[in-house]
Scaffold this active site. Structure first.
Site, PDB file in Angstrom:
ATOM      1  N   GLY A  40       0.892  -1.308   0.029  1.00  0.00           N
ATOM      2  CA  GLY A  40      -0.030  -0.025  -0.044  1.00  0.00           C
ATOM      3  C   GLY A  40       0.858   1.283   0.076  1.00  0.00           C
ATOM      4  O   GLY A  40       2.040   1.353  -0.443  1.00  0.00           O
ATOM      5  N   GLY A  87      23.375  14.920 -28.578  1.00  0.00           N
ATOM      6  CA  GLY A  87      22.962  15.411 -27.313  1.00  0.00           C
ATOM      7  C   GLY A  87      23.557  14.628 -26.192  1.00  0.00           C
ATOM      8  O   GLY A  87      23.519  15.082 -25.191  1.00  0.00           O
ATOM      9  N   ALA A  88      23.841  13.208 -26.519  1.00  0.00           N
ATOM     10  CA  ALA A  88      24.246  12.529 -25.590  1.00  0.00           C
ATOM     11  C   ALA A  88      25.578  12.846 -25.032  1.00  0.00           C
ATOM     12  O   ALA A  88      25.973  12.643 -23.850  1.00  0.00           O
ATOM     13  CB  ALA A  88      24.323  11.174 -25.782  1.00  0.00           C
TER      14      ALA A  88
END
Ligand code: HXC
Length: 538
Positions: free
Chosen positions: A192, A427-428
């Site tokens: 939970g 971009g890496a």
């Protein structure tokens, strides 16, 4: 199955003591009896059930976590205050958690250990108060907190009181995040909303077979979705270590799991104002390794294992890999250089060519932020072909998840050193601790290739017309253009000529060069513009 008779000694008058004894002796005898009763938890029969489930008791776990004899218990005489639903006659000294402090390798650590033998380890109002007390002490004294979880969740009989207690814990998990290291150990159910306390902490350790985490159990899953799944498949250690990424470490036994927590603590400072602990140097700082010259294959698409490089560089080859089975296209973990802990982040060419996808970006970003919180310098090893293309990745949000890694590196103020071993594309290249994101020292091996994209992709785009006009010769023309592109870009020297790289080094010298750079950066101070907090793309 008979219920345990609680037999709680709530009043001293319940204890029979020989009247001829001096008063203090009588009182001490009472104290001893109460302490012994407290240590029984839910009683012998429940402890036996715990063993049959393959689990240690809450106290046995603490004894294994802490240095021998160092654990000091708090609140052993606390009891719940509920009388509803038959709980009036079921009080247990200490209720369903054991809390206190002790030492791990001589360093102070606070801990709580939920006691499943008492009402299923469920969280009552007073269990919450006990846990919050040690959390506050950990925060005020600047010491790590370890939470051992084995609980059926909120104590159903206490309703809103137990929910409030969870809220109090979540608040403290959040307030002390980045102040003291917080480690969660899952050695039983964690069901939970209760899962969210571990989820906020820095690392989750799980034991195979007994540790289980889920928001709703298999019955609810079946009722809501129709899917049938076992407890283990839904929330076991394997599921969370490989698929969800919720678990950072998985061990076959509780003993190994708790030993793993001790090992991890050895890398960490006690709090955000301390430096991580220095270990005696075990490996010469100047140790060169000529084998490193031959690890990166000549063919650009051939895989190799970045962990081989890491182990050859760090002290004694000892690397504590975090999240080993999740997003294996990026490798993260802790090691030492010249005795000082460092956080290593490396693309992994051995898996999906080391591409950055959603999971890899999130995994690396969270690790970078952890290291930055606790003054652990970052060493990044780069061999990355780019971000992962694909409909699933785009729909899954690679844009915002990839942005997390940029944000994490850009924001980090710890010493940042990077080594490009082979590809650093697009971009890496920027993301992986580039100079542009204020890395301090950027090195490259002579095998490094820094480009917007790989040769095939680049040539197909920029020479599309030329290739299509070549007709039958298209393949030959493409090959020539690829070669030209490779000659121009597949080296580190354009980036080095602009100062984006500080040096190109002999791979054999990687360890001494990293150690020298980190020694130079030891007193580095950097900061962020004044603000309440940034808005990392979550
Ligand atoms: C009170 C609980 C309890 C709970 C277990 N017990 N969970 N008592 N509150 N939440 C008691 C049982 O009644 C039983 O007592 C004893 O603990 C041992 O439990 P068993 O069911 O016999 O053990 P087992 O078969 O191993 O099953 C363990 C279990 C199961 C899977 C954890 O007990 C279970 O499903 N419990 C309920 C889980 C749950 O739904 N919790 C609420 C989650 S929501 P006796 O004396 O009868 O043997 C939540 C909200 C948090 O936690 C919100 C935060 C924001």
């Amino acid at each position: 199955m008979g219920l345990i008779s609680p037999q709680i000694l709530t009043l001293e008058t319940n204890v029979t003591t020989p009247s001829e004894k001096p008063l203090m002796d009588q009182k001490l005898e009472t104290l001893g009896q109460m302490r012994q009763q407290s240590q029984q938890g839910g009683g012998a029969a429940r402890i036996q059930q715990q063993r049959l489930r393959g689990k240690l008791t809450a106290r046995e776990r603490l004894a294994r976590l802490m240095d021998p004899g160092s654990f000091q218990e708090l609140d052993a005489f606390v009891t719940h205050r509920t009388s509803d639903f038959g709980l009036a006659g079921r009080k247990f000294l200490g209720d369903a958690v054991v809390t206190g402090w002790g030492r791990v390798d001589g360093r102070q650590v606070f801990a709580y250990s939920q006691d499943f033998t008492v009402l299923g380890g469920s969280l009552s109002e007073v269990v919450g108060q006990k846990i919050c007390k040690v959390m506050d002490l950990a925060g005020k004294t600047g010491c790590p907190l370890v939470g051992i979880n084995d609980s059926g969740g909120a104590r159903i009989q206490e309703g809103a009181l137990s929910l409030a207690a969870y809220g109090d814990i979540f608040l403290r998990n959040t307030l002390y995040s980045g102040v003291v290291p917080q480690i969660s150990v899952i050695l039983g159910p964690s069901a939970g909303g209760a899962v969210y306390s571990p989820a906020i902490t820095d690392f989750i350790f799980m034991a195979q077979g007994t540790g289980q985490m889920y928001i709703t159990g298999p019955d609810v899953v079946k009722a809501v979705t129709g899917a049938e799944v076992s407890h283990e498949d839904l929330g076991g250690a394997a599921a969370h270590a490989t698929r969800s990424g919720v678990a950072h470490f998985v061990y076959a036994s509780e003993d190994d799991c708790l030993a793993g927590v001790r090992h991890m603590l050895g890398f960490l400072p006690a709090n955000n104002l301390e430096d991580p602990p220095l270990a005696p140097a075990s490996d010469p700082d100047s140790r060169a390794d000529p084998e490193l010259r031959h690890i990166v294959p000549h063919a650009p698409n051939r895989p190799y294992d970045m962990r081989h490089i890491i182990r050859r560089i760090v002290d004694g080859g000892e690397f504590l890999e975090v999240h080993q089975s999740f997003a294996p296209n990026v490798v993260v973990g802790l090691a030492r250089l010249a005795g000082r802990p460092v956080g290593l982040v490396g693309n992994q060419p051995d898996h999906l060519a080391g591409v950055l996808d959603i999971d890899a970006s999130v995994k690396a970003a969270r690790f970078v932020r952890f290291c930055d919180c606790f003054n652990i310098p970052l060493v990044t090893l780069v061999d990355v072909p780019g971000f992962m293309p694909g409909v699933d990745q785009e729909y899954g949000g690679i844009i915002r998840h990839g942005a997390k890694l940029i944000y994490a590196y850009a924001e980090a103020t710890v010493p940042k050193v990077a080594v490009i071993t082979r590809k650093a594309y697009g971009g890496a290249y920027i993301v992986m601790s580039s100079k542009h994101l204020r890395a301090d020292i950027n090195l490259a091996w002579p095998s490094a290739e820094i480009a917007v994209m790989g040769p095939e992709g680049a040539v197909n785009i920029i020479y599309r017309e030329e290739i299509s006009k070549a007709g039958a010769d298209a393949d030959a023309v493409r090959r020539r253009l690829i070669q030209e592109y490779q000659e121009k870009f597949t080296s580190p020297y354009i980036a080095a000529s602009r100062g984006f790289l500080d040096d190109v080094i002999d791979p054999a010298e990687t360890r001494p060069r990293l150690i020298q750079a980190l020694a130079m950066l030891q007193d580095k101070r950097d900061s962020l513009p004044a603000k309440k907090h940034g808005n990392i793309p979550l």
